[in-house]
Enzyme design. Sequence first.
Site, PDB file in Angstrom:
ATOM      1  N   TYR A 149       0.946  -1.294   0.065  1.00  0.00           N
ATOM      2  CA  TYR A 149       0.105   0.080   0.055  1.00  0.00           C
ATOM      3  C   TYR A 149       0.925   1.352  -0.076  1.00  0.00           C
ATOM      4  O   TYR A 149       1.356   1.640   0.844  1.00  0.00           O
ATOM      5  CB  TYR A 149      -1.030   0.085   1.325  1.00  0.00           C
ATOM      6  CG  TYR A 149      -1.990  -1.060   1.468  1.00  0.00           C
ATOM      7  CD1 TYR A 149      -2.109  -1.948   0.175  1.00  0.00           C
ATOM      8  CD2 TYR A 149      -2.462  -1.408   2.389  1.00  0.00           C
ATOM      9  CE1 TYR A 149      -3.109  -3.096   0.254  1.00  0.00           C
ATOM     10  CE2 TYR A 149      -3.820  -2.444   2.559  1.00  0.00           C
ATOM     11  CZ  TYR A 149      -3.755  -3.226   1.519  1.00  0.00           C
ATOM     12  OH  TYR A 149      -4.807  -4.035   1.539  1.00  0.00           O
ATOM     13  N   PRO A 170     -15.474  -3.406   1.977  1.00  0.00           N
ATOM     14  CA  PRO A 170     -16.996  -3.198   2.504  1.00  0.00           C
ATOM     15  C   PRO A 170     -17.952  -2.406   1.701  1.00  0.00           C
ATOM     16  O   PRO A 170     -19.155  -2.632   1.469  1.00  0.00           O
ATOM     17  CB  PRO A 170     -16.990  -3.252   3.836  1.00  0.00           C
ATOM     18  CG  PRO A 170     -15.874  -2.665   4.272  1.00  0.00           C
ATOM     19  CD  PRO A 170     -14.807  -3.035   3.123  1.00  0.00           C
ATOM     20  N   LEU A 172     -20.348   1.482  -3.032  1.00  0.00           N
ATOM     21  CA  LEU A 172     -21.658   1.589  -2.222  1.00  0.00           C
ATOM     22  C   LEU A 172     -21.813   2.861  -1.293  1.00  0.00           C
ATOM     23  O   LEU A 172     -22.681   2.851  -0.434  1.00  0.00           O
ATOM     24  CB  LEU A 172     -21.368   0.231  -1.400  1.00  0.00           C
ATOM     25  CG  LEU A 172     -21.882  -0.966  -2.329  1.00  0.00           C
ATOM     26  CD1 LEU A 172     -21.112  -2.319  -1.370  1.00  0.00           C
ATOM     27  CD2 LEU A 172     -23.407  -1.100  -2.133  1.00  0.00           C
ATOM     28  N   GLY A 203     -22.825   5.464  -2.524  1.00  0.00           N
ATOM     29  CA  GLY A 203     -23.780   6.304  -3.224  1.00  0.00           C
ATOM     30  C   GLY A 203     -23.521   7.507  -3.902  1.00  0.00           C
ATOM     31  O   GLY A 203     -24.139   8.389  -4.215  1.00  0.00           O
TER      32      GLY A 203
HETATM   33  N1  LIG Z   1      -6.435  -8.106   1.151  1.00  0.00           N
HETATM   34  C1  LIG Z   1      -6.703  -7.588   0.091  1.00  0.00           C
HETATM   35  O1  LIG Z   1      -6.317  -7.966  -0.914  1.00  0.00           O
HETATM   36  C2  LIG Z   1      -7.461  -6.102   0.131  1.00  0.00           C
HETATM   37  C3  LIG Z   1      -7.767  -5.579  -1.157  1.00  0.00           C
HETATM   38  C4  LIG Z   1      -8.808  -4.445  -1.123  1.00  0.00           C
HETATM   39  C5  LIG Z   1      -8.771  -3.898   0.246  1.00  0.00           C
HETATM   40  N2  LIG Z   1      -8.294  -4.432   1.384  1.00  0.00           N
HETATM   41  C6  LIG Z   1      -8.402  -3.855   2.706  1.00  0.00           C
HETATM   42  O2  LIG Z   1      -9.727  -3.271   2.925  1.00  0.00           O
HETATM   43  C7  LIG Z   1      -9.837  -1.943   3.331  1.00  0.00           C
HETATM   44  C8  LIG Z   1     -10.841  -1.308   2.633  1.00  0.00           C
HETATM   45  O3  LIG Z   1     -11.090  -1.600   1.343  1.00  0.00           O
HETATM   46  P1  LIG Z   1     -11.248  -0.383   0.063  1.00  0.00           P
HETATM   47  O4  LIG Z   1     -10.383   0.764   0.391  1.00  0.00           O
HETATM   48  O5  LIG Z   1     -10.974  -0.978  -1.144  1.00  0.00           O
HETATM   49  O6  LIG Z   1     -12.788   0.129  -0.031  1.00  0.00           O
HETATM   50  P2  LIG Z   1     -13.970   0.365   0.736  1.00  0.00           P
HETATM   51  O7  LIG Z   1     -13.718   0.365   2.374  1.00  0.00           O
HETATM   52  O8  LIG Z   1     -14.851  -0.682   0.373  1.00  0.00           O
HETATM   53  O9  LIG Z   1     -14.021   1.958   0.245  1.00  0.00           O
HETATM   54  C9  LIG Z   1     -13.151   2.768   0.846  1.00  0.00           C
HETATM   55  C10 LIG Z   1     -13.365   4.179   0.012  1.00  0.00           C
HETATM   56  O10 LIG Z   1     -14.669   4.633   0.150  1.00  0.00           O
HETATM   57  C11 LIG Z   1     -14.617   6.004   0.291  1.00  0.00           C
HETATM   58  N3  LIG Z   1     -15.160   6.337   1.613  1.00  0.00           N
HETATM   59  C12 LIG Z   1     -15.124   5.702   2.747  1.00  0.00           C
HETATM   60  N4  LIG Z   1     -15.753   6.298   3.698  1.00  0.00           N
HETATM   61  C13 LIG Z   1     -16.706   6.970   3.111  1.00  0.00           C
HETATM   62  C14 LIG Z   1     -17.680   7.747   3.435  1.00  0.00           C
HETATM   63  N5  LIG Z   1     -18.178   7.701   4.727  1.00  0.00           N
HETATM   64  N6  LIG Z   1     -18.353   9.044   2.576  1.00  0.00           N
HETATM   65  C15 LIG Z   1     -17.885   8.715   1.350  1.00  0.00           C
HETATM   66  N7  LIG Z   1     -16.883   8.175   0.898  1.00  0.00           N
HETATM   67  C16 LIG Z   1     -16.431   7.129   1.522  1.00  0.00           C
HETATM   68  C17 LIG Z   1     -13.165   6.444   0.298  1.00  0.00           C
HETATM   69  O11 LIG Z   1     -12.771   6.635  -1.059  1.00  0.00           O
HETATM   70  P3  LIG Z   1     -12.646   8.517  -1.696  1.00  0.00           P
HETATM   71  O12 LIG Z   1     -12.542   9.263  -0.473  1.00  0.00           O
HETATM   72  O13 LIG Z   1     -11.552   8.225  -2.488  1.00  0.00           O
HETATM   73  O14 LIG Z   1     -14.019   8.285  -2.142  1.00  0.00           O
HETATM   74  C18 LIG Z   1     -12.547   5.229   0.742  1.00  0.00           C
HETATM   75  O15 LIG Z   1     -11.046   5.171   0.190  1.00  0.00           O
HETATM   76  C19 LIG Z   1      -8.449  -1.554   2.414  1.00  0.00           C
HETATM   77  O16 LIG Z   1      -7.859  -0.169   3.105  1.00  0.00           O
HETATM   78  C20 LIG Z   1      -7.538  -2.588   3.024  1.00  0.00           C
HETATM   79  O17 LIG Z   1      -7.242  -2.522   4.342  1.00  0.00           O
HETATM   80  C21 LIG Z   1      -7.439  -5.598   1.340  1.00  0.00           C
END
Ligand SMILES: NC(=O)c1ccc[n+]([C@@H]2O[C@H](COP(=O)([O-])OP(=O)(O)OC[C@H]3O[C@@H](n4cnc5c(N)ncnc54)[C@H](OP(=O)(O)O)[C@@H]3O)[C@@H](O)[C@H]2O)c1
Length: 313
Positions: free
Chosen positions: A58, A207, A213, A215
């Site tokens: 990361y 998640p 998600l 919106g």
């Molecule tokens: N093991 C693996 O292969 C793997 C792969 C993916 C992720 N992960 C882990 O899972 C975590 C979360 O996954 P993810 O970052 O893909 O996605 P996520 O939690 O599904 O979405 C996060 C993104 O949504 C936006 N967001 C979050 N809260 C919000 C809110 N309240 N209002 C508006 N926008 C919001 C932000 O992006 P913006 O501000 O840019 O819109 C944020 O970076 C990662 O940080 C990592 O720790 C692991």
Amino acid sequence: MEYRKLGSSDLKVSVIGYGAWGIGGAPFWNNEGHTKSLNSIKKAYDRGINFFDTAPVYGFGHSEELIGKALKPVRDKVILATKCGLRWDKEALGSIRKDASRNSILEEIDQSLKRLDTDVIDLYQVHWPDVETEPKETMETLLELQQKGKIRYIGVSNYSVEQIQDCLKFGKIVSLQPEFSLLARDIQKDTVPVCLENDIGILAYSPLSSGVLTGKYDKNTKFEDWRSKGIIGTFTGEGFVRNIAKVDQLKEIADKEGKTCAQTAVNWVLRQEGLTTALVGVKNQDQVEENLKAVGWEPSPEHCEKIEEIFTH
Ligand SMILES: NC(=O)c1ccc[n+]([C@@H]2O[C@H](COP(=O)([O-])OP(=O)(O)OC[C@H]3O[C@@H](n4cnc5c(N)ncnc54)[C@H](OP(=O)(O)O)[C@@H]3O)[C@@H](O)[C@H]2O)c1
């Protein structure tokens, strides 16, 4: 905040975990700068989040460094999770490769300990299965690190049922980190039962389906980060248009519940059988605050049913 025991470990983790991928920034995401990233970590801790998930890849070390720096003063009060098994030759997406061999893990662990500024990693996860390396070699190396006191518990990520079972022949794993959201439900059929049977905690990643998600996007959105690459159909083409139509319906239900779409989506994850924690990615303090409101409520039975209907077709 609510806390749950992580699989067979003695760790009690907050149901909302801090996902530190986004704050790593390039080449995956556009982050909002060091200060906002560090403040978001501190805010998460102040509001009861005790589980922080990062990885070397990361931001090519940057995310681990930020986590280490922000949490140094409270190190003994938090649970640090990082990963191994993804290496890079130069700081570019195309150079990332899987390597969960003994040599690689032994190199990676010391780099992670240094970047996280700690003596021990609470949960050390293999990031992606490396089919070129025998599970025995990977597991024996991780068990050795455990004996040396460099890691407390072993976890895996993105592993299939068969790959989990292969690992279990050699030692205990306490967690699986799979993608899991209203838009990614594959694990429900076969993987969740195997985790329940073996007391393996499930840490749901993405998640919010990496933002979809929440919106805040519409069908004309063009992403400018890794989501534009079309690696998976969630963010481009017809798949994206279909997802947005579902999210629009979720938004209507969320409105009626007096919640946001993001809160309703994370809340759904936390209500699913076998789920320990939702690792929600955040870039700033406001997102941390908003996401906390995913905990401690339930939509009406009628709305729960409607949500299932929308996202199972
Ligand atoms: N093991 C693996 O292969 C793997 C792969 C993916 C992720 N992960 C882990 O899972 C975590 C979360 O996954 P993810 O970052 O893909 O996605 P996520 O939690 O599904 O979405 C996060 C993104 O949504 C936006 N967001 C979050 N809260 C919000 C809110 N309240 N209002 C508006 N926008 C919001 C932000 O992006 P913006 O501000 O840019 O819109 C944020 O970076 C990662 O940080 C990592 O720790 C692991």
